[in-house]
Scaffold this motif. Structure first.
Motif, mmCIF file in Angstrom:
data_model
loop_
_atom_site.group_PDB
_atom_site.id
_atom_site.type_symbol
_atom_site.label_atom_id
_atom_site.label_comp_id
_atom_site.label_asym_id
_atom_site.label_seq_id
_atom_site.Cartn_x
_atom_site.Cartn_y
_atom_site.Cartn_z
ATOM 1 N N GLY A 191 -12.451 -3.771 36.996
ATOM 2 C CA GLY A 191 -12.027 -3.880 38.391
ATOM 3 C C GLY A 191 -11.812 -5.293 38.870
ATOM 4 O O GLY A 191 -11.318 -5.512 39.963
ATOM 5 N N GLY A 192 -12.189 -6.291 38.068
ATOM 6 C CA GLY A 192 -11.989 -7.683 38.461
ATOM 7 C C GLY A 192 -12.967 -8.138 39.521
ATOM 8 O O GLY A 192 -14.023 -7.544 39.717
ATOM 9 N N ASP A 193 -12.582 -9.213 40.210
ATOM 10 C CA ASP A 193 -13.448 -9.793 41.250
ATOM 11 C C ASP A 193 -13.763 -8.771 42.337
ATOM 12 O O ASP A 193 -12.920 -7.960 42.715
ATOM 13 N N LEU A 194 -14.961 -8.857 42.846
ATOM 14 C CA LEU A 194 -15.430 -7.954 43.895
ATOM 15 C C LEU A 194 -15.676 -8.779 45.156
ATOM 16 O O LEU A 194 -16.320 -9.824 45.094
ATOM 17 N N SER A 195 -15.161 -8.322 46.280
ATOM 18 C CA SER A 195 -15.420 -9.030 47.528
ATOM 19 C C SER A 195 -16.333 -8.234 48.461
ATOM 20 O O SER A 195 -16.956 -8.794 49.349
ATOM 21 N N LYS A 196 -16.433 -6.903 48.238
ATOM 22 C CA LYS A 196 -17.261 -6.058 49.096
ATOM 23 C C LYS A 196 -17.744 -4.851 48.321
ATOM 24 O O LYS A 196 -17.078 -4.372 47.418
ATOM 25 N N THR A 197 -18.917 -4.361 48.729
ATOM 26 C CA THR A 197 -19.399 -3.081 48.229
ATOM 27 C C THR A 197 -20.095 -2.364 49.379
ATOM 28 O O THR A 197 -20.625 -3.001 50.286
ATOM 29 N N VAL A 198 -20.079 -1.045 49.343
ATOM 30 C CA VAL A 198 -20.685 -0.242 50.407
ATOM 31 C C VAL A 198 -21.724 0.678 49.793
ATOM 32 O O VAL A 198 -21.478 1.319 48.770
ATOM 33 N N ILE A 199 -22.866 0.747 50.435
ATOM 34 C CA ILE A 199 -23.931 1.661 50.035
ATOM 35 C C ILE A 199 -24.090 2.653 51.184
ATOM 36 O O ILE A 199 -24.333 2.254 52.322
ATOM 37 N N GLU A 200 -23.927 3.930 50.868
ATOM 38 C CA GLU A 200 -23.993 4.949 51.910
ATOM 39 C C GLU A 200 -25.308 5.697 51.844
ATOM 40 O O GLU A 200 -25.733 6.142 50.782
ATOM 41 N N GLY A 201 -25.956 5.827 52.993
ATOM 42 C CA GLY A 201 -27.187 6.587 53.103
ATOM 43 C C GLY A 201 -27.000 7.727 54.084
ATOM 44 O O GLY A 201 -25.911 7.937 54.621
ATOM 45 N N ALA A 202 -28.057 8.472 54.328
ATOM 46 C CA ALA A 202 -27.982 9.623 55.227
ATOM 47 C C ALA A 202 -27.700 9.216 56.670
ATOM 48 O O ALA A 202 -26.941 9.883 57.376
ATOM 49 N N ASN A 203 -28.294 8.098 57.132
ATOM 50 C CA ASN A 203 -28.151 7.685 58.529
ATOM 51 C C ASN A 203 -27.501 6.321 58.715
ATOM 52 O O ASN A 203 -27.202 5.929 59.838
ATOM 53 N N ARG A 204 -27.342 5.586 57.642
ATOM 54 C CA ARG A 204 -26.788 4.238 57.723
ATOM 55 C C ARG A 204 -25.911 3.996 56.510
ATOM 56 O O ARG A 204 -26.088 4.601 55.468
ATOM 57 N N PHE A 205 -24.985 3.065 56.669
ATOM 58 C CA PHE A 205 -24.366 2.528 55.488
ATOM 59 C C PHE A 205 -24.471 1.021 55.551
ATOM 60 O O PHE A 205 -24.651 0.438 56.621
ATOM 61 N N VAL A 206 -24.436 0.416 54.397
ATOM 62 C CA VAL A 206 -24.654 -1.016 54.267
ATOM 63 C C VAL A 206 -23.429 -1.612 53.588
ATOM 64 O O VAL A 206 -23.003 -1.133 52.538
ATOM 65 N N ILE A 207 -22.872 -2.627 54.212
ATOM 66 C CA ILE A 207 -21.757 -3.354 53.621
ATOM 67 C C ILE A 207 -22.293 -4.677 53.101
ATOM 68 O O ILE A 207 -22.935 -5.429 53.836
ATOM 69 N N LEU A 208 -22.055 -4.940 51.831
ATOM 70 C CA LEU A 208 -22.399 -6.213 51.209
ATOM 71 C C LEU A 208 -21.077 -6.904 50.919
ATOM 72 O O LEU A 208 -20.202 -6.310 50.286
ATOM 73 N N ALA A 209 -20.925 -8.136 51.383
ATOM 74 C CA ALA A 209 -19.638 -8.810 51.210
ATOM 75 C C ALA A 209 -19.834 -10.266 50.838
ATOM 76 O O ALA A 209 -20.826 -10.900 51.211
ATOM 77 N N LEU A 210 -18.860 -10.771 50.117
ATOM 78 C CA LEU A 210 -18.785 -12.189 49.828
ATOM 79 C C LEU A 210 -18.358 -12.874 51.119
ATOM 80 O O LEU A 210 -17.306 -12.553 51.674
ATOM 81 N N ALA A 211 -19.192 -13.770 51.634
ATOM 82 C CA ALA A 211 -18.881 -14.458 52.886
ATOM 83 C C ALA A 211 -18.221 -15.808 52.625
ATOM 84 O O ALA A 211 -17.316 -16.216 53.344
ATOM 85 N N ALA A 212 -18.692 -16.496 51.606
ATOM 86 C CA ALA A 212 -18.184 -17.812 51.225
ATOM 87 C C ALA A 212 -18.778 -18.115 49.855
ATOM 88 O O ALA A 212 -19.540 -17.316 49.315
#
Length: 140
Positions: free
Chosen positions: A69-90
């Motif tokens: 998939g090459g370079d990754l800039s974001k990933t999402v983790i989905e839960g029952a009540n929340r989701f979490v976005i992890l992203a490259l900021a700089a």
């Protein structure tokens, strides 16, 4: 936590208050140390989120590369009540956004991209001993 938290927290707090259903935001270095957090996030919570986020993002990035998939800039983790976005900021810096599942993920994503485009250059974490660390790449 570094003194940088006080310098950046207002930007993260503004984002969390402006974008509907965002619970909290934490900025972290590639080695898992918090660099800033939105209002209401304790130092202990920021430290936990930073460490876990750096680890999860690093793992996701490695899986993406292995899977072609090459370079990754974001990933999402989905839960029952929340989701979490992890992203490259700089360079050597990531951002975690914890969002209620009632949120519109497209709006959160667009607003996050806008935030990073506006202030991303100010978020770079300085390297240690000339090492770039594991969290490098370019923002889309």
């Amino acid at each position: 936590m570094s003194d940088g938290r006080d310098d950046l927290s207002w930007v993260l707090t503004d984002f969390a208050q402006r974008v509907a259903d965002v619970d909290c935001v934490v900025l972290w270095s590639s080695d898992g140390f918090p660099r800033g957090a939105s209002e209401g996030v304790s130092e202990e919570q920021a430290e936990d989120l930073a460490a876990m986020s750096a680890s999860a993002f690093s793992s996701s990035k490695r899986v993406s590369v292995i899977g072609g998939g090459g370079d990754l800039s974001k990933t999402v983790i989905e839960g029952a009540n929340r989701f979490v976005i992890l992203a490259l900021a700089a360079e050597r810096t990531g951002i975690t956004v914890v969002v209620d599942t009632a949120a519109d993920p497209l709006i959160v994503n667009v607003e996050l991209d806008r935030l990073l485009a506006q202030v991303g250059e100010h978020l770079v974490t300085e390297g240690r001993g000339g090492s770039a660390g594991p969290l490098t790449g370019t923002r889309p």
